[in-house]
Design a protein around this motif. Structure first.
Motif, mmCIF file in Angstrom:
data_model
loop_
_atom_site.group_PDB
_atom_site.id
_atom_site.type_symbol
_atom_site.label_atom_id
_atom_site.label_comp_id
_atom_site.label_asym_id
_atom_site.label_seq_id
_atom_site.Cartn_x
_atom_site.Cartn_y
_atom_site.Cartn_z
ATOM 1 N N VAL A 46 0.853 -1.187 0.000
ATOM 2 C CA VAL A 46 0.000 0.000 0.000
ATOM 3 C C VAL A 46 0.890 1.238 0.000
ATOM 4 C CG1 VAL A 46 -1.725 1.318 1.277
ATOM 5 C CG2 VAL A 46 -1.866 -1.172 1.206
ATOM 6 N N LEU A 47 0.643 2.161 -0.908
ATOM 7 C CA LEU A 47 1.418 3.396 -0.990
ATOM 8 C C LEU A 47 0.680 4.502 -0.227
ATOM 9 C CD1 LEU A 47 2.382 3.275 -4.779
ATOM 10 C CD2 LEU A 47 3.676 2.423 -2.810
ATOM 11 N N ASP A 48 1.305 4.996 0.822
ATOM 12 C CA ASP A 48 0.695 6.059 1.626
ATOM 13 C C ASP A 48 0.446 7.290 0.767
ATOM 14 O OD1 ASP A 48 0.489 4.705 3.944
ATOM 15 O OD2 ASP A 48 2.273 5.540 4.879
ATOM 16 N N ALA A 49 -0.715 7.900 0.984
ATOM 17 C CA ALA A 49 -1.019 9.165 0.326
ATOM 18 C C ALA A 49 -0.597 10.298 1.254
ATOM 19 C CB ALA A 49 -2.505 9.269 0.016
ATOM 20 N N PRO A 50 0.345 11.135 0.844
ATOM 21 C CA PRO A 50 0.751 12.237 1.713
ATOM 22 C C PRO A 50 -0.435 13.143 2.036
ATOM 23 C CG PRO A 50 2.292 11.963 -0.103
ATOM 24 C CD PRO A 50 1.102 11.107 -0.403
ATOM 25 N N ARG A 51 -0.570 13.504 3.305
ATOM 26 C CA ARG A 51 -1.609 14.441 3.720
ATOM 27 C C ARG A 51 -1.255 15.821 3.178
ATOM 28 N NH1 ARG A 51 -5.554 13.864 7.641
ATOM 29 N NH2 ARG A 51 -6.270 15.789 8.651
ATOM 30 N N GLY A 52 -2.278 16.588 2.835
ATOM 31 C CA GLY A 52 -2.048 17.922 2.294
ATOM 32 C C GLY A 52 -1.283 18.805 3.268
ATOM 33 N N LEU A 53 -0.499 19.731 2.737
ATOM 34 C CA LEU A 53 0.292 20.640 3.553
ATOM 35 C C LEU A 53 -0.566 21.826 3.994
ATOM 36 C CD1 LEU A 53 3.583 20.724 1.434
ATOM 37 C CD2 LEU A 53 2.928 19.123 3.235
ATOM 38 N N ILE A 54 -0.148 22.463 5.071
ATOM 39 C CA ILE A 54 -0.824 23.669 5.553
ATOM 40 C C ILE A 54 0.213 24.788 5.626
ATOM 41 C CG2 ILE A 54 -2.182 24.730 7.392
ATOM 42 C CD1 ILE A 54 -3.135 21.990 8.218
ATOM 43 N N PHE A 55 -0.102 25.918 4.995
ATOM 44 C CA PHE A 55 0.805 27.065 4.935
ATOM 45 C C PHE A 55 0.192 28.269 5.646
ATOM 46 C CE2 PHE A 55 1.438 24.486 1.136
ATOM 47 C CZ PHE A 55 2.821 24.331 1.083
#
Length: 597
Positions: A57-66
Motif C-alpha cells: 500500500v502506498l501512503d497518500a501524503p496528507r495535504g500541507l498547511i501554509f
C-alpha cells in the motif's frame, strides 16, 4: 539351467513390480497435487507467484498547511517501521542451531535499535512462532540514522516499511488553530482545529504497488509491476501570518506568567475582511507530542487544552459590551454621543428591577453617552438599555451582532455562547440591565472581536475565516471576503468610533495607547458570581488606527493576580500587540506624537 532362468525371471519381475509401484506412487502424488488439491482451492501456481510478488500500500501524503506568506505550518516526513519475520526465520533455519542464530540476530537488531529491549524482540519472535506470523512490527517511526544502519547491516528476516507521519515544524505555533493528527496502520485522522475541520480535504487517496521480487524481497528491475500512484491531499493556505502569530503567542505567554493568570486569549482580525491575522491561547500544546498534554486543561480548567479558546471558551465580557449597547441606541436614533443622564453612582428602577451601581459606587453627575464609555459607568449602560431601548429595541441587536450564535469560522468545534432573553421562563428585567454592561451574557473572544470588527467596518459584519485557499487534488478555491450582515449604519459606526476614541484617550484604556496612532478601544473587568471580586476576567477590545481601521484586537486574561483590571492587566498587552502590527505591516501613523518638554 532351468533354475537359473527362473531366478533371473523372478528378479526381472521384482524389478518390474518395483518400478511399476514407484510409477503408481508418482502418478498418485501428481493426481493429488494437480487434481485433488486444485479442486479444493489450493493453487500451487498461485503459491509460487506469491513467493515472488509483493503487494504494498502506498501512503497518500496528507495535504500541507501554509501560513499567508507560504511558510509551512504542517508537513509530512517519511520514517521507517521495523518488522521481523518469525515464519521466514523458521524456514531459513530448519537445521543447525536456530536458537543461537536467533540470539545473534536479536543482538544485532538491538544494537541498531537500542530503544527496543532484547526481551521485547525475543517475545516478538516467540509469539510469532506460536501464531505462525510472517511479519511482526517491533519499532515505529525510527530516525533516519537508524534506518541507514539497518540497511547497511542487511539483517536476514528483518525488513523496513516506510510510513508518512505528520509533523509541525513550529512546535506549539498555532497549535490550537491547527489541531493534530492521530495515525495508525489504516490511516490518519485529523483531531481538533483545521486538521479535523478539513480532514476529508487534507486526506489523500492511497495507492498500491504490486512488484515481482527476488528471494530477499527486492523488486526486480525487469520484473512485472503494477502501480496505482497515491494522490496527495489538498494543500491549505491560512490567513494567519506566522511571524505575527509567534509574536502574539510569545507576548501572551509572558503576560499570563507575569500576572500569574490562569489563562489568556488574543484575537487579531483584519478589520475590513474578517480574516484572522493571529489567534492565540495560553496554555497551549505541541501537536508533535500531543499525547503528553492529554490531561492538561485550558478555559479556566473547563475544557482540554486542545480546544481553541478563542472560539470555544465562553466568558462574561464585562464593560466591552457597553459599546454594543451604545450602538443599538445610536443606530435607532434614540441617543447621540451627547445625550445625558444624571448618574448618582447607583440607579433604582420603578418596576422593581434590582438596583445597578457603578464600580465603587462612583457618581458622575450629568454625564453624556461618551462619558459613560469614558467612565465605564454601569449606571449609564443600564439606563440606555432599560429606560431608552427596552427589550424590543435591545435584543434584536444582540442577535444582529451574532451573540448566542456560532460565527461559522472554519476551525472546528465552536461554542455559540448564550444569554437569557424574553420568552425564557426565568428571564427578568435584571437580565436586560446586567447584559447592557456585560454580565449575564456568555460570549467567546471571537464574538466580541467580531462586534468590534463590525464597528470598525462601518457597521458591516464580515464572515470571519482562517482558510484563504485550497489547492490540489481537484480543488482550486480562494476565500473571498464576504459581508455577513449590515448590523448598524455607517453613521452610527462612525459616531461610536469617536466615542471609543475618547474612551481610550480619557478613560481606562490609556495604557493601550500607541504613539503616533489613534485607537478606539474599551476595557472590561468582569467578576464571576460565587468568586471573590479579585478573581476577574480582564479584557480590552478595539481597533487601530481609529481613523482608518486596519486591525481589530481582543485581549482577554483569566483571573490575573498581579493586576486584575482590564486597564492595568490587558491594556498593556493590547498596546504592545497593536504597536507590533503597525511596525510589521508598515501602517502609516495617523496621529501626532505627543512630545514631552
Amino acid at each position: 539351467m532351468n533354475g537359473e532362468m527362473q531366478r533371473a525371471r523372478r528378479r526381472q519381475m521384482f524389478i518390474f513390480l518395483l518400478v511399476t509401484f514407484g510409477m503408481l506412487v508418482l502418478l498418485g502424488r501428481l493426481y493429488y497435487w494437480q487434481v485433488l488439491q486444485s479442486r479444493s482451492g489450493y493453487n500451487l501456481a498461485q503459491q509460487a507467484n506469491n513467493e515472488h510478488l509483493q503487494n504494498q500500500v502506498l501512503d497518500a501524503p496528507r495535504g500541507l498547511i501554509f501560513d499567508s506568506a507560504g511558510r509551512i505550518l504542517a508537513s509530512n516526513i517519511i520514517r521507517d517501521d521495523v518488522y521481523v519475520e518469525p515464519e521466514q526465520f523458521s524456514v531459513d533455519h530448519p537445521n543447525g542451531d536456530p536458537q543461537g542464530e536467533l540470539q545473534t540476530l536479536i543482538t544485532a537488531l538491538h544494537g541498531a535499535l537500542p530503544q527496543v529491549a532484547t526481551g521485547a524482540l525475543q517475545k516478538a519472535f516467540r509469539d510469532g512462532f506460536a501464531r505462525g506470523q510472517w511479519a511482526v512490527r517491533v519499532a515505529t517511526h525510527i530516525n533516519p540514522a537508524q534506518s541507514a544502519a539497518l540497511r547497511n547491516l542487511q539483517l536476514p528476516d528483518v525488513f523496513l516499511q516506510p510510513r508518512t507521519w505528520r509533523v509541525y515544524p513550529g512546535g506549539t505555533l498555532a497549535a490550537q488553530i491547527l489541531g493534530f493528527v492521530t495515525q495508525n496502520d489504516t490511516g490518519n485522522q485529523g483531531m481538533y482545529g483545521i486538521e479535523k475541520q478539513y480532514n476529508s480535504i487534507l486526506y489523500g487517496t492511497a495507492g498500491s504497488l504490486t512488484a515481482e521480487t527476488d528471494l530477499q524481497g527486492n523488486p526486480l528491475t525487469l520484473g512485472a509491476t503494477n502501480e496505482q500512484p497515491a494522490i496527495s491531499g489538498s494543500n491549505l493556505t491560512l490567513s494567519i501570518d506566522s511571524n505575527m502569530q509567534y509574536m502574539v503567542e510569545d507576548a501572551l505567554a509572558k503576560t499570563v506568567k507575569q500576572l500569574q493568570a490562569m489563562s489568556g486569549t488574543v484575537v487579531v482580525l483584519n478589520a475590513r475582511t474578517g480574516a484572522v491575522v493571529a489567534m492565540a491561547g495560553y496554555p497551549t500544546f505541541d501537536p508533535n507530542q500531543y499525547g503528553q498534554y492529554a490531561n492538561q486543561l485550558g478555559c479556566t480548567n473547563q475544557a482540554g487544552v486542545y480546544f481553541n479558546p478563542a472560539i470555544y471558551c465562553v466568558y462574561e465580557p464585562g464593560s466591552t459590551m457597553k459599546a454594543v449597547t451604545m450602538s443599538a441606541g445610536l443606530d435607532q436614533g434614540l441617543i447621540t454621543p451627547d445625550t445625558t443622564l444624571n448618574d448618582q453612582g447607583c440607579m433604582s428602577f420603578s418596576d422593581k428591577t434590582p438596583t445597578v451601581c457603578n464600580w465603587r459606587n462612583l457618581a458622575y453627575g450629568t454625564e453624556t453617552m461618551t462619558g459613560v464609555l469614558i467612565h465605564s459607568a454601569n449606571v449609564g449602560a443600564a439606563y440606555v438599555a432599560h429606560n431608552i431601548l427596552g427589550t424590543s429595541h435591545y435584543y434584536p441587536y444582540l442577535q444582529k451582532f451574532g451573540f448566542g450564535q456560532s460565527t461559522g469560522i472554519d476551525d472546528g468545534q465552536e461554542n455559540p455562547g448564550s444569554y437569557r432573553q424574553p420568552g425564557n421562563p426565568i428571564w427578568t428585567m435584571s437580565d436586560l440591565t446586567r447584559q447592557a454592561f456585560g454580565e449575564g451574557i456568555y460570549v467567546t473572544p471571537l464574538q466580541v472581536a467580531m462586534a468590534y470588527q463590525t464597528i470598525a467596518n462601518g457597521g458591516a459584519q464580515m464572515q470571519p475565516y482562517l482558510v484563504s485557499s485550497i489547492q490540489g487534488n481537484g480543488h482550486n478555491a480562494n476565500t473571498r471576503p464576504m459581508v455577513k450582515r449590515q448590523v448598524i449604519s455607517a453613521q452610527a459606526a462612525q459616531l461610536l468610533t469617536g466615542m471609543l476614541e475618547q474612551a481610550a484617550i480619557k478613560g481606562f484604556a490609556q495604557l493601550a495607547q500607541v504613539p503616533g496612532y489613534s485607537i478606539a478601544a474599551k476595557t472590561g473587568t468582569a467578576t464571576t458570581v460565587g468568586l471573590s471580586t479579585n478573581q476577574t476576567v480582564a479584557s480590552v477590545a478595539g481597533f487601530i488606527p481609529a481613523s482608518n481601521p486596519r486591525f481589530v484586537i481582543l485581549v482577554k486574561l483569566d483571573r490575573p493576580q498581579n493586576a486584575i483590571y482590564g486597564s492595568t492587566a490587558a491594556a498593556p498587552l493590547w498596546g504592545h500587540i497593536a504597536q507590533q502590527l503597525m511596525w510589521y505591516f508598515n501602517v502609516p501613523p495617523d496621529a501626532p506624537l505627543q512630545l514631552n518638554g
